[in-house]
Design a protein around this motif. Structure first.
Motif, PDB file in Angstrom:
ATOM      1  N   THR A   1      18.683 -10.687   9.463  1.00  0.00           N
ATOM      2  CA  THR A   1      20.097 -10.748   9.848  1.00  0.00           C
ATOM      3  C   THR A   1      20.296 -10.456  11.333  1.00  0.00           C
TER       4      THR A   1
ATOM      5  N   GLU B   1      25.770 -20.247   7.407  1.00  0.00           N
ATOM      6  CA  GLU B   1      26.313 -19.497   8.547  1.00  0.00           C
ATOM      7  C   GLU B   1      26.101 -20.273   9.850  1.00  0.00           C
TER       8      GLU B   1
ATOM      9  N   ARG C   1      20.828  -5.520  -3.407  1.00  0.00           N
ATOM     10  CA  ARG C   1      20.179  -6.240  -2.308  1.00  0.00           C
ATOM     11  C   ARG C   1      19.329  -5.267  -1.500  1.00  0.00           C
TER      12      ARG C   1
ATOM     13  N   ALA D   1      17.829  -4.754   2.019  1.00  0.00           N
ATOM     14  CA  ALA D   1      18.047  -5.251   3.372  1.00  0.00           C
ATOM     15  C   ALA D   1      17.155  -4.488   4.342  1.00  0.00           C
TER      16      ALA D   1
ATOM     17  N   HIS E   1      18.033 -13.140   3.463  1.00  0.00           N
ATOM     18  CA  HIS E   1      18.681 -13.106   4.771  1.00  0.00           C
ATOM     19  C   HIS E   1      19.941 -13.962   4.790  1.00  0.00           C
TER      20      HIS E   1
ATOM     21  N   ASP F   1      23.398 -14.238   4.119  1.00  0.00           N
ATOM     22  CA  ASP F   1      24.545 -13.375   3.822  1.00  0.00           C
ATOM     23  C   ASP F   1      25.583 -14.060   2.941  1.00  0.00           C
TER      24      ASP F   1
ATOM     25  N   LYS G   1      26.847 -12.724  -0.718  1.00  0.00           N
ATOM     26  CA  LYS G   1      28.265 -12.514  -1.013  1.00  0.00           C
ATOM     27  C   LYS G   1      28.695 -13.312  -2.238  1.00  0.00           C
TER      28      LYS G   1
ATOM     29  N   THR H   1      23.754  -2.316  -1.643  1.00  0.00           N
ATOM     30  CA  THR H   1      22.761  -2.701  -0.633  1.00  0.00           C
ATOM     31  C   THR H   1      21.931  -1.477  -0.274  1.00  0.00           C
TER      32      THR H   1
END
Length: 463
Positions: free
Chosen positions: A110, A135, A303, A305, A444, A446, A450, A457
């Motif tokens: 990210t 994205e 998740r 991260a 990765h 996002d 969502k 997370t």
């Protein structure tokens, strides 16, 4: 203004036309995305723009300097993210009039994606990307869809593209509904005409029997009537055939790729699914985990991260038992299935139906029914897993894991969207939103995270 233009370009392999009479231009002033299903020819188009391939016919002309960054092959000396970021920064430093990037955000975490997005926004010249990263697509000036050898330009970012696709779908649905009405009306007209003709023939036969008309007069009138009616029927039948043909074309465009996940008869495991306590693990001289604790409960969505190298994929492999910790306790409960980014769960030498039987534990006739529910009907269910495209392999894997009554209590997913095109990502999102078990995820993407509604997370930090 520097340009790369294609004029009436044809290009294909064997009998597969990837580009069919394509004409388009790319300038040094726009950031443009090319999207489409895997195998449709996106990378081929980039290579034509770069001059690495020549068209079968037509012309590619350029007044622009070009730099192309292919998808990188990850080596063991650096993480994939480090290699990708280094290659991207070098590409941006070239100052080419038109920069060509093939899946540029693959392997980026990210934070790295954020750095790249900022650099790309400030790049003053043209960019043409091939990407499934929504994205990234959101930041483009145009989205160009490659489908069945043709290009369709949408003059905006990803949100604009999606809105236009919805409008197109609504239009197709409305046209389809109109064809249904037209076909029903024309069939009714044909039936009425046929009943009217039979009534007239019966009436004429009755009049001959009553000697009101001679048989010669009757035959003459009958012949003339039949000729007129034949012409009318031919006109109506032509209209009917046109509507049926149009309906089939619209039906093909409406073909739905969504799948339906059954609700199992048994409840999902709702207690503690994973318990990791005092975990220590090293890779070479580098400590990845030092006295790490982690707990996960049933029907939650978690998740993992963290930056590349923080141990996200390593933790998944330790939980699944494919890696052993140096010390600490790792306990799992319930039925757990691990799906890596390469979808390697299926036996590549066996058919879809055989894989469904092996993984779900169902009988053959049930496996055929499951395969049909996921779009593999008839002989399609006999395809060998190793021959499937990325999207088909995804659906076959989901069918094997989620199609029966014995769905896992926990799905572990490692970068599940990495090798998927946008349509397949949407299918996966839809399937996971129907699934009622727990999910442990490394991603990765996002937007994907969502959309599948993760509720927790856990951020891993590099030691």
């Amino acid at each position: 203004m520097a340009l790369i233009s294609l004029s009436k370009v044809f290009f294909g392999y064997n009998d597969n036309n990837l580009l069919d009479d394509v004409s388009i231009a790319f300038s040094d002033s726009e950031h443009v995305a090319i999207i489409g299903d895997n195998g449709c020819g996106k990378t081929t188009l980039l290579k034509l723009l770069a001059g690495d391939l020549l068209p079968d016919s037509g012309n590619v002309s350029s007044s622009a300097s070009v730099y192309m960054l292919n998808q990188i092959n990850v080596s063991n000396s650096k993480s994939g993210g480090e290699q990708q970021m280094f290659a991207l920064m070098r590409a941006l430093d070239q100052g080419a009039d038109v920069l060509l990037l093939d899946e540029p955000t693959n392997n980026l975490d990210t934070d790295a994606k954020g750095v790249f997005f900022n650099q790309l926004k400030s790049y003053p010249k043209g960019v043409v990307i091939v990407s499934h990263d929504r994205e990234l697509l959101q930041q483009m000036d145009k989205v160009i869809e490659l489908k069945n050898g043709s290009l369709k330009v949408y003059g905006g970012n990803y949100d604009f593209y999606i809105e236009q696709k919805r409008t197109e779908a609504d239009s197709i649905n409305a046209k389809y509904a109109n064809t249904q009405k037209s076909i029903a009306r024309l069939n009714t007209t044909i039936n009425i005409a046929q009943n009217t003709r039979q009534h007239h023939e019966f009436k004429q036969q009755k009049e001959v029997g009553n000697a009101r008309r001679s048989r010669i007069e009757q035959n003459a009138l009958k012949g003339k009537s039949q000729e007129t009616e034949a012409k009318k029927r031919a006109i109506i039948q032509k209209k009917l055939d046109e509507q049926i043909s149009l309906q089939k074309s619209l039906s093909d465009q409406m073909r739905c790729e969504t799948i339906k996940i059954p609700v199992p008869n048994k409840p999902f495991y709702s207690k503690e699914l994973i318990s990791v306590s005092g975990l220590c693990f090293s890779c070479g001289n580098k400590a990845i985990f030092n006295n790490f604790d982690f707990v996960m409960y049933g029907q939650s969505r978690v998740r993992l991260a963290g930056k590349n190298g923080s141990g996200k994929s390593t933790l998944l492999k330790i939980i699944c038992g494919s890696l052993r910790p140096l010390s600490g306790s790792v306990k799992t409960f319930g039925n757990i299935v691990y799906l890596d980014q390469y979808l390697s769960l299926l036996d590549k030498n066996k058919s879809i139906v055989e894989n469904i039987m092996n993984i779900s534990g169902c009988l053959k006739h049930d496996a055929h029914a499951i395969a049909a529910n996921f779009g593999f009907r008839g002989d399609a269910s006999k395809q060998i897993a190793g021959t499937l495209s990325g999207g088909e392999l995804l659906k076959a894997t989901l069918a094997s894991v989620l199609g029966g009554d014995k769905q896992p209590d926990l799905l572990i997913l490692d970068e599940p969207t990495n090798n998927l095109e946008i349509k397949s990502i949407s299918i996966l999102e839809d399937a996971l939103n129907q699934y009622r078990g727990a999910i442990l995820l490394v991603s990765h993407d996002d937007m994907f995270v969502k959309n599948i509604k993760t509720d927790t997370t856990v951020v891993l930090k590099c030691n």
